[in-house]
Structure formats: C-alpha cells, structure tokens
Motif scaffolding. Structure first.
Motif, PDB file in Angstrom:
ATOM      1  N   VAL A   1       0.856  -1.179   0.000  1.00 22.12           N
ATOM      2  CA  VAL A   1       0.000   0.000   0.000  1.00 22.12           C
ATOM      3  C   VAL A   1       0.896   1.234   0.000  1.00 22.12           C
ATOM      4  O   VAL A   1       1.854   1.312   0.768  1.00 22.12           O
ATOM      5  CB  VAL A   1      -0.932  -0.001   1.231  1.00 22.12           C
ATOM      6  N   TYR A   2       0.583   2.188  -0.888  1.00 18.62           N
ATOM      7  CA  TYR A   2       1.381   3.408  -1.030  1.00 18.62           C
ATOM      8  C   TYR A   2       0.529   4.634  -0.693  1.00 18.62           C
ATOM      9  O   TYR A   2      -0.675   4.643  -0.917  1.00 18.62           O
ATOM     10  CB  TYR A   2       1.907   3.543  -2.462  1.00 18.62           C
ATOM     11  N   ASP A   3       1.182   5.672  -0.202  1.00 17.45           N
ATOM     12  CA  ASP A   3       0.480   6.933   0.037  1.00 17.45           C
ATOM     13  C   ASP A   3       0.527   7.784  -1.239  1.00 17.45           C
ATOM     14  O   ASP A   3       1.000   7.333  -2.288  1.00 17.45           O
ATOM     15  CB  ASP A   3       1.062   7.670   1.245  1.00 17.45           C
ATOM     16  N   SER A   4       0.047   9.014  -1.163  1.00 19.24           N
ATOM     17  CA  SER A   4      -0.020   9.877  -2.348  1.00 19.24           C
ATOM     18  C   SER A   4       1.355  10.255  -2.895  1.00 19.24           C
ATOM     19  O   SER A   4       1.474  10.671  -4.042  1.00 19.24           O
ATOM     20  CB  SER A   4      -0.823  11.141  -2.033  1.00 19.24           C
ATOM     21  N   GLN A   5       2.403  10.100  -2.099  1.00 15.87           N
ATOM     22  CA  GLN A   5       3.773  10.400  -2.549  1.00 15.87           C
ATOM     23  C   GLN A   5       4.520   9.136  -2.982  1.00 15.87           C
ATOM     24  O   GLN A   5       5.723   9.144  -3.152  1.00 15.87           O
ATOM     25  CB  GLN A   5       4.558  11.087  -1.413  1.00 15.87           C
ATOM     26  N   TYR A   6       3.790   8.032  -3.135  1.00 11.57           N
ATOM     27  CA  TYR A   6       4.338   6.741  -3.546  1.00 11.57           C
ATOM     28  C   TYR A   6       5.330   6.169  -2.550  1.00 11.57           C
ATOM     29  O   TYR A   6       6.287   5.497  -2.918  1.00 11.57           O
ATOM     30  CB  TYR A   6       4.961   6.811  -4.945  1.00 11.57           C
ATOM     31  N   ASN A   7       5.099   6.439  -1.272  1.00  8.44           N
ATOM     32  CA  ASN A   7       5.889   5.837  -0.204  1.00  8.44           C
ATOM     33  C   ASN A   7       5.139   4.622   0.316  1.00  8.44           C
ATOM     34  O   ASN A   7       3.931   4.679   0.534  1.00  8.44           O
ATOM     35  CB  ASN A   7       6.110   6.836   0.943  1.00  8.44           C
ATOM     36  N   SER A   8       5.866   3.555   0.525  1.00  7.81           N
ATOM     37  CA  SER A   8       5.235   2.342   1.037  1.00  7.81           C
ATOM     38  C   SER A   8       4.786   2.567   2.481  1.00  7.81           C
ATOM     39  O   SER A   8       5.562   3.009   3.320  1.00  7.81           O
ATOM     40  CB  SER A   8       6.219   1.179   0.972  1.00  7.81           C
ATOM     41  N   VAL A   9       3.514   2.255   2.750  1.00  9.93           N
ATOM     42  CA  VAL A   9       2.985   2.446   4.102  1.00  9.93           C
ATOM     43  C   VAL A   9       2.511   1.136   4.723  1.00  9.93           C
ATOM     44  O   VAL A   9       1.956   1.134   5.810  1.00  9.93           O
ATOM     45  CB  VAL A   9       1.828   3.485   4.120  1.00  9.93           C
ATOM     46  N   GLY A  10       2.721   0.026   4.049  1.00 11.26           N
ATOM     47  CA  GLY A  10       2.331  -1.267   4.615  1.00 11.26           C
ATOM     48  C   GLY A  10       1.903  -2.246   3.532  1.00 11.26           C
ATOM     49  O   GLY A  10       2.065  -1.997   2.340  1.00 11.26           O
ATOM     50  N   GLU A  11       1.360  -3.364   4.006  1.00 13.99           N
ATOM     51  CA  GLU A  11       0.911  -4.408   3.089  1.00 13.99           C
ATOM     52  C   GLU A  11      -0.530  -4.753   3.378  1.00 13.99           C
ATOM     53  O   GLU A  11      -1.002  -4.649   4.508  1.00 13.99           O
ATOM     54  CB  GLU A  11       1.785  -5.659   3.225  1.00 13.99           C
ATOM     55  N   HIS A  12      -1.228  -5.183   2.336  1.00 15.32           N
ATOM     56  CA  HIS A  12      -2.621  -5.583   2.451  1.00 15.32           C
ATOM     57  C   HIS A  12      -2.721  -7.043   2.027  1.00 15.32           C
ATOM     58  O   HIS A  12      -2.376  -7.395   0.896  1.00 15.32           O
ATOM     59  CB  HIS A  12      -3.488  -4.692   1.554  1.00 15.32           C
ATOM     60  N   TYR A  13      -3.166  -7.912   2.926  1.00 17.42           N
ATOM     61  CA  TYR A  13      -3.307  -9.334   2.642  1.00 17.42           C
ATOM     62  C   TYR A  13      -4.761  -9.656   2.347  1.00 17.42           C
ATOM     63  O   TYR A  13      -5.661  -9.135   2.994  1.00 17.42           O
ATOM     64  CB  TYR A  13      -2.844 -10.177   3.833  1.00 17.42           C
ATOM     65  N   LYS A  14      -4.979 -10.520   1.356  1.00 12.70           N
ATOM     66  CA  LYS A  14      -6.333 -10.909   1.006  1.00 12.70           C
ATOM     67  C   LYS A  14      -6.343 -12.378   0.613  1.00 12.70           C
ATOM     68  O   LYS A  14      -5.481 -12.830  -0.134  1.00 12.70           O
ATOM     69  CB  LYS A  14      -6.850 -10.049  -0.144  1.00 12.70           C
ATOM     70  N   ALA A  15      -7.324 -13.126   1.117  1.00 13.06           N
ATOM     71  CA  ALA A  15      -7.469 -14.547   0.790  1.00 13.06           C
ATOM     72  C   ALA A  15      -8.534 -14.710  -0.289  1.00 13.06           C
ATOM     73  O   ALA A  15      -9.563 -14.032  -0.276  1.00 13.06           O
ATOM     74  CB  ALA A  15      -7.840 -15.341   2.029  1.00 13.06           C
ATOM     75  N   HIS A  16      -8.264 -15.595  -1.231  1.00  8.64           N
ATOM     76  CA  HIS A  16      -9.193 -15.883  -2.321  1.00  8.64           C
ATOM     77  C   HIS A  16      -9.453 -17.385  -2.357  1.00  8.64           C
ATOM     78  O   HIS A  16      -8.535 -18.185  -2.194  1.00  8.64           O
ATOM     79  CB  HIS A  16      -8.611 -15.479  -3.675  1.00  8.64           C
ATOM     80  N   ASP A  17     -10.683 -17.766  -2.592  1.00 15.18           N
ATOM     81  CA  ASP A  17     -11.036 -19.159  -2.845  1.00 15.18           C
ATOM     82  C   ASP A  17     -11.480 -19.248  -4.295  1.00 15.18           C
ATOM     83  O   ASP A  17     -12.491 -18.666  -4.680  1.00 15.18           O
ATOM     84  CB  ASP A  17     -12.181 -19.623  -1.937  1.00 15.18           C
ATOM     85  N   LEU A  18     -10.696 -19.942  -5.116  1.00 21.82           N
ATOM     86  CA  LEU A  18     -11.014 -20.079  -6.534  1.00 21.82           C
ATOM     87  C   LEU A  18     -11.807 -21.359  -6.754  1.00 21.82           C
ATOM     88  O   LEU A  18     -11.396 -22.435  -6.322  1.00 21.82           O
ATOM     89  CB  LEU A  18      -9.730 -20.110  -7.363  1.00 21.82           C
TER      90      LEU A  18
END
Length: 67
Positions: A39-56
C-alpha cells in the motif's frame, strides 16, 4: 502464496478408428490463494501491506485426441 488445491475430474474415451480416440473430461478445481499488495500513500511511499485470501472455484472441460 498458495494453499489447499484439488482438481477432481471424470472423463471418457471414444475410439473413432482403431488407432485414434477422442478424449473428453469434465472437472472441478478448488484452490486457496493468498495475495499481498503493498500500500502506497499519495507520494508513492510504502505504508504497509494488504493481505487478502481468495477461494477459486472453477469448472473445466477438456478435449483431446489420442493416436
């Protein structure tokens, strides 16, 4: 990242001539997948990660020739 996956299928083989056959199968595929996006802010600095689970859940149909 991967997780549980299985893909059972059932099929038939039809002989068109003695040395050539048509193969047909129908199957189902289930797979658990986890993605992570930075995840990036408006200045393209990394501010963290977003994890998401998918069931295909997918159905598949396959055709083929044997000779």
């Amino acid at each position: 990242k991967g997780g549980v996956m299985f893909a059972p299928a059932i099929g038939v083989k039809f002989f068109v001539i003695p040395k050539m056959a048509l193969n047909l199968s129908l199957g189902f595929r289930y797979q658990e997948v986890q993605t992570n996006d930075e995840v990036y802010d408006s200045q393209y600095n990394s501010v963290g990660e977003h994890y998401k689970a998918h069931d295909l859940r997918l159905f598949n149909l396959k055709f083929g020739f044997t000779f």
